[in-house]
Write a protein that holds these residues in place. Structure first.
Motif, short mmCIF file in Angstrom:
data_model
loop_
_atom_site.label_atom_id
_atom_site.label_comp_id
_atom_site.label_asym_id
_atom_site.label_seq_id
_atom_site.Cartn_x
_atom_site.Cartn_y
_atom_site.Cartn_z
N TRP A 5 -87.38 30.47 31.93
CA TRP A 5 -88.16 29.44 32.27
C TRP A 5 -89.84 29.61 31.13
O TRP A 5 -89.43 30.60 30.77
N ARG A 6 -90.09 28.51 30.68
CA ARG A 6 -90.91 28.40 29.68
C ARG A 6 -92.19 27.12 29.87
O ARG A 6 -91.37 26.59 30.08
N ARG A 7 -93.40 27.29 29.79
CA ARG A 7 -94.21 26.12 30.00
C ARG A 7 -93.82 25.35 29.20
O ARG A 7 -93.42 25.27 27.71
N VAL A 8 -93.59 23.95 30.02
CA VAL A 8 -93.73 22.67 28.92
C VAL A 8 -95.21 22.50 28.13
O VAL A 8 -96.29 23.14 27.66
N VAL A 9 -94.50 22.59 26.29
CA VAL A 9 -95.95 22.31 25.25
C VAL A 9 -96.04 20.39 24.90
O VAL A 9 -94.53 19.76 25.16
N GLU A 10 -96.14 20.30 23.92
CA GLU A 10 -96.55 18.82 23.51
C GLU A 10 -95.39 18.40 22.19
O GLU A 10 -95.01 17.52 22.44
N ASP A 11 -94.89 19.45 21.58
CA ASP A 11 -93.41 19.27 21.44
C ASP A 11 -92.00 18.67 22.16
O ASP A 11 -90.99 18.11 22.26
N ASP A 12 -92.46 19.45 23.33
CA ASP A 12 -91.54 18.73 24.46
C ASP A 12 -91.74 17.34 24.91
O ASP A 12 -90.44 17.17 25.39
N PHE A 13 -92.74 16.46 24.41
CA PHE A 13 -92.51 15.66 25.34
C PHE A 13 -91.82 14.25 24.80
O PHE A 13 -90.82 13.92 25.52
N PRO A 14 -91.06 14.49 24.18
CA PRO A 14 -89.73 13.49 23.43
C PRO A 14 -88.68 13.89 24.70
O PRO A 14 -88.26 13.16 25.21
N LEU A 15 -88.27 15.12 24.79
CA LEU A 15 -87.48 15.30 25.24
C LEU A 15 -87.58 15.05 26.88
O LEU A 15 -86.67 14.29 27.57
N LEU A 16 -89.30 15.22 27.91
CA LEU A 16 -89.08 15.06 28.90
C LEU A 16 -88.95 13.38 28.53
O LEU A 16 -88.73 12.65 30.28
N ARG A 17 -89.49 12.65 28.24
CA ARG A 17 -89.36 11.29 27.64
C ARG A 17 -88.00 10.50 27.91
O ARG A 17 -87.66 10.04 28.71
N GLU A 18 -87.14 11.75 27.30
CA GLU A 18 -84.94 10.98 27.47
C GLU A 18 -85.16 11.41 28.49
O GLU A 18 -84.51 10.67 29.45
N TRP A 19 -85.36 12.56 29.06
CA TRP A 19 -84.97 12.93 30.25
C TRP A 19 -85.65 11.70 31.45
O TRP A 19 -84.91 10.88 32.63
N LEU A 20 -86.90 11.35 31.49
CA LEU A 20 -87.51 10.39 32.30
C LEU A 20 -87.05 9.47 32.50
O LEU A 20 -86.77 8.57 33.59
N GLN A 21 -85.94 8.84 31.58
CA GLN A 21 -85.57 7.13 31.18
C GLN A 21 -83.28 7.57 31.34
O GLN A 21 -83.20 6.35 31.43
N GLN A 22 -83.25 8.54 31.96
CA GLN A 22 -82.54 9.12 32.41
C GLN A 22 -82.34 8.10 33.90
O GLN A 22 -82.80 8.07 34.51
N PRO A 23 -81.35 7.41 34.27
CA PRO A 23 -81.31 6.59 35.26
C PRO A 23 -81.36 7.30 36.69
O PRO A 23 -82.02 7.33 37.47
N HIS A 24 -80.57 9.23 36.71
CA HIS A 24 -80.40 9.32 37.66
C HIS A 24 -81.92 10.32 37.61
O HIS A 24 -82.36 10.78 39.38
N VAL A 25 -82.41 9.84 36.89
CA VAL A 25 -84.52 11.09 36.78
C VAL A 25 -85.20 9.60 37.40
O VAL A 25 -85.60 9.62 38.01
N ALA A 26 -85.21 8.61 36.40
CA ALA A 26 -86.12 7.39 36.91
C ALA A 26 -85.65 6.75 38.24
O ALA A 26 -86.95 6.41 38.41
N ARG A 27 -84.77 6.84 39.06
CA ARG A 27 -84.36 6.11 40.20
C ARG A 27 -85.84 6.85 41.12
O ARG A 27 -86.12 6.35 41.59
N TRP A 28 -85.56 8.46 41.17
CA TRP A 28 -86.85 8.87 41.80
C TRP A 28 -87.96 9.31 41.01
O TRP A 28 -88.90 9.54 42.49
N TRP A 29 -88.17 9.40 39.91
CA TRP A 29 -89.44 9.78 39.42
C TRP A 29 -90.41 8.58 38.89
O TRP A 29 -91.63 8.71 39.18
N ASN A 30 -89.93 7.43 39.19
CA ASN A 30 -90.99 6.05 38.64
C ASN A 30 -91.24 6.60 37.38
O ASN A 30 -92.95 6.16 37.91
N HIS A 31 -91.46 7.10 36.10
CA HIS A 31 -91.65 7.10 35.62
C HIS A 31 -92.61 5.84 34.24
O HIS A 31 -91.91 5.87 33.80
N GLU A 32 -93.89 5.42 33.97
CA GLU A 32 -93.69 5.46 32.63
C GLU A 32 -93.12 6.52 31.39
O GLU A 32 -93.69 8.40 31.33
#
Length: 178
Positions: A5-32
């Protein structure tokens, strides 16, 4: 399989954005997923301005998922919503999680991530009495991962869904400190 594990840092935001856009994630997280929304939703934790913690799960140094962790006492509104459905004892912690890479779903990664963060939680929070996780009753993959990690279903009740297309039915899972 060893998750680190490592803490999320601001440089990780593009990766988080990519993950949140994945259909299997977007279905349950419903994030902008705009860059501004990701910065808004994860920035305070990344900067240490909020008591919740966001971690990247790493498998062989490669980010594979996200784990959010908080002490329930730090979020009274969350406790108030959960309280009518299940007892929330002093010292309770909660987690939320996702696997970003769709190729890693259904392979035992979720339960391993959960077991790994549990080990870390018992060490990081000596006063933690249990971990409680409410899950949409329709999110079978999530609640099955909790069961495989040793959690027990302790309650069924209505809570506000993360995704407005879901009804309010939730299962509540709990594991006590060993």
């Amino acid at each position: 399989m060893k998750i680190t594990w490592r803490r999320v840092v601001e440089d990780d935001f593009p990766l988080l954005r990519e993950w949140l856009q994945q259909p299997h994630v977007a279905r349950w997280w419903n994030h902008e997923t705009s860059p501004e929304a990701v910065a808004r939703d994860f920035g305070a934790s990344a900067r240490g301005e909020e008591p919740s913690e966001d971690f990247l799960a790493l498998l062989d140094e490669r980010p594979i998922g996200l784990m959010q962790r908080c002490k329930m006492a730090d979020y009274p509104e969350y406790q108030d919503e959960l309280g009518p459905v299940a007892e929330v004892p002093a010292g309770a912690v909660s987690i939320d999680y996702l696997i970003g890479d769709p190729g890693l779903t259904g392979r035992g990664v979720g339960p391993e991530m959960i077991r790994s963060i549990l080990d870390r939680t018992w060490t990081d929070f000596p006063d933690a009495t249990c971990v409680i996780v409410p899950v949409s009753a329709h999110n079978r993959a999530s609640w099955r991962a909790l069961e495989k990690a040793g959690f027990k279903r302790i309650a069924v009740g209505e809570m506000e869904p993360d995704n407005p297309i879901d009804d309010r039915l939730h299962y509540v899972y709990r594991i006590d400190r060993p």
